[in-house]
Design a protein around this motif. Structure first.
Motif, PDB file in Angstrom:
ATOM      1  N   LYS A  66      61.182   8.499  -3.686  1.00 34.07           N
ATOM      2  CA  LYS A  66      60.454   9.244  -2.649  1.00 34.07           C
ATOM      3  C   LYS A  66      58.944   9.152  -2.858  1.00 34.07           C
ATOM      4  N   HIS A  67      58.513   9.275  -4.115  1.00 33.99           N
ATOM      5  CA  HIS A  67      57.081   9.190  -4.396  1.00 33.99           C
ATOM      6  C   HIS A  67      56.541   7.785  -4.139  1.00 33.99           C
ATOM      7  N   ARG A  68      57.355   6.779  -4.404  1.00 30.81           N
ATOM      8  CA  ARG A  68      56.908   5.406  -4.124  1.00 30.81           C
ATOM      9  C   ARG A  68      56.805   5.161  -2.628  1.00 30.81           C
ATOM     10  N   ASN A  69      57.733   5.709  -1.856  1.00 29.36           N
ATOM     11  CA  ASN A  69      57.685   5.523  -0.404  1.00 29.36           C
ATOM     12  C   ASN A  69      56.507   6.265   0.206  1.00 29.36           C
ATOM     13  N   ARG A  70      56.123   7.389  -0.364  1.00 33.84           N
ATOM     14  CA  ARG A  70      54.961   8.131   0.140  1.00 33.84           C
ATOM     15  C   ARG A  70      53.668   7.379  -0.110  1.00 33.84           C
ATOM     16  N   GLN A  71      53.641   6.628  -1.207  1.00 29.13           N
ATOM     17  CA  GLN A  71      52.422   5.895  -1.563  1.00 29.13           C
ATOM     18  C   GLN A  71      52.219   4.658  -0.696  1.00 29.13           C
TER      19      GLN A  71
END
Length: 132
Positions: free
Chosen positions: A126-131
């Protein structure tokens, strides 16, 4: 906090795994080289890799740890077992008959850790997709 707790649990697991493997050698149990090698890999080396991976929030390490705990969640006990019977941390229940001490164990702790590492894996994704 959830990553730090996972790291501490893995550290405790690796330390106990070291003592389990050493006790198998000291007690001079009749164990094969495969059993000792798989015990060292599953109970010491991979948890140490997981500690580093959890600290760095590495996707591969989290996946390896989830697969490791999924793999050891069901264990065969007996002379033909290639994983040591004693797991460093285990909440195991028999899921088959145990004639002459042989059967299968379901490790609830390993299943809970599999779920936890899948949760951490989803969090990292999720954090990678937000970035992006």
């Amino acid at each position: 906090m959830k990553y730090r707790c996972a790291g501490y649990i893995l550290m405790f697991y690796a330390i106990l795994g070291l003592f389990v493997c050493l006790s198998m050698i000291v007690d001079n149990q009749t164990l094969s080289a495969t059993t000792l090698f798989s015990g060292v890999i599953c109970y010491i080396v991979l948890p140490i890799y997981g500690i580093v991976g959890v600290k760095k929030k590495d996707l591969t390490a989290l996946l390896v740890m989830a697969l490791l705990f999924l793999f050891i969640s069901v264990r065969f006990t007996g002379e033909a077992a290639w994983l040591p019977v004693i797991s460093p941390i285990a909440i195991s229940f028999p899921i088959t008959d145990f004639p002459e001490g042989e059967g299968y164990l379901l490790d609830v702790f390993a299943l809970l850790m599999t779920g936890w590492f899948c949760w951490l894996l989803i969090d990292v994704l999720k954090h990678r997709n937000r970035q992006l």
